[in-house]
Design an enzyme around this catalytic site. Sequence first.
Site, PDB file in Angstrom:
ATOM      1  N   TYR A 149      96.071  43.682-122.379  1.00 60.10           N
ATOM      2  CA  TYR A 149      95.496  42.457-122.917  1.00 60.10           C
ATOM      3  C   TYR A 149      94.032  42.783-123.198  1.00 60.10           C
ATOM      4  CZ  TYR A 149      99.491  40.194-120.615  1.00 60.10           C
ATOM      5  OH  TYR A 149     100.738  39.852-120.196  1.00 60.10           O
ATOM      6  N   PHE A 159      91.061  44.673-115.850  1.00 63.27           N
ATOM      7  CA  PHE A 159      91.656  45.932-115.419  1.00 63.27           C
ATOM      8  C   PHE A 159      91.922  46.849-116.612  1.00 63.27           C
ATOM      9  CE2 PHE A 159      92.697  42.805-112.167  1.00 63.27           C
ATOM     10  CZ  PHE A 159      92.167  43.435-111.047  1.00 63.27           C
ATOM     11  N   CYS A 160      92.341  46.274-117.730  1.00 69.19           N
ATOM     12  CA  CYS A 160      92.497  47.067-118.950  1.00 69.19           C
ATOM     13  C   CYS A 160      91.144  47.546-119.452  1.00 69.19           C
ATOM     14  CB  CYS A 160      93.191  46.240-120.025  1.00 69.19           C
ATOM     15  SG  CYS A 160      94.839  45.650-119.568  1.00 69.19           S
ATOM     16  N   CYS A 189      91.495  41.630-120.519  1.00 68.76           N
ATOM     17  CA  CYS A 189      91.867  41.869-119.119  1.00 68.76           C
ATOM     18  C   CYS A 189      90.847  42.790-118.468  1.00 68.76           C
ATOM     19  CB  CYS A 189      93.249  42.517-119.085  1.00 68.76           C
ATOM     20  SG  CYS A 189      93.636  43.390-117.563  1.00 68.76           S
TER      21      CYS A 189
END
Length: 373
Positions: A101, A106-107, A104
Amino acid sequence: MAAACARALSKVGSGPVRRFGSVSYLLGNVGPRGSRRAYGTGAGFRSTPIPVRTGGGGVLVFLLGGGLGFYQTLKPNQNQQNRADGDAQVSGGPKLTLYQYKTCPFCSKVRAFLDYHGLPYEVVEVNPVMRQEIQWSSYRKVPILMVDDQLQLNDSSVIMSSLKTFLISREKSLSDILRCYPEMKSRNDGGKEVTEYNNKYWLMLSEAETAATYPQKDTQKEEMKWRQWADDCLVHLISPNVYRTTGEALASFDYIVREGKFGTVEGFFAKYVGAAAMYVISKRLKNRHNLQDDVREDLYKAVNDWVAAVGKNRKFMGGDKPNLADLAVFGVLRVMEGLQAFDDMMDNTRVKYWYRRMERATLNHEGRSQSQQ
């Protein structure tokens, strides 16, 4: 266990060598095309509008990415190519594909790592409702990083640790390195099965490699501590801050609509329905994580704690160059760019100079020399 695994890896022979620019990728025992092997989970999110983060045992609203991915159901998915040098991907090199995403945290951490090290990769935006983009995978979270469409890496921290280990220890295959992050299943207080992965903040290095990578005492422990802090503490402050008021919630989803390039009807639905839902949920998150009435104060304190940990005598926590903790914290914070929470953070904390240095380091791929050694 991590130390034992690192010692064992030093005895493992090299697998097949593939080159990506001047980076050698040792893929080890990769199955035939279409056979996917999954490693790692944890700090990602389930592909639903309000994902569950299993690592901490609590529900964490997926600040912007969930909303962006949800409304991608209204328009065709498009892949984006990110090239470290602005040129076409090197012919014959392994293909890196990041399923994500866009906003996001974490991304964003994984993108910060890949960008800093100058590793070209493709991006596939995942729809968290339909999930067509990852229907081939039994793993239902993002980020997922695929190598040559065959070797599957899951969890932002496992991805960063395993790739960093590989960039340092070229004689080890990536598949062998990933075996050092074993899966652990348990049940949370609600009786739901959760999955975590052991050693995910460790680099699987020999004693000599560890000494060369962390020449100063306790810097390895410091890096691990703050990487975990970014996953377990800092991310919990993002959603309550970007959806703090109705006005900020609307502004956040206005940003989502702009990034998604929606039509008039689609944009109206995304902005107003999504903003209303996330405003309500952000209040629940504030109570869940025991935040102050003014959640900005918690954000300011956390960011200033980070700056204090970096100190006045270092450009980065890693010294003259960012380490994995720098990349993790930067990746989390930058998902707020363009929003009021980000502007307030830059104006009311001491993070600005460190942040701008990190921005330049990733934009200029300053870690590329490490990847090409």
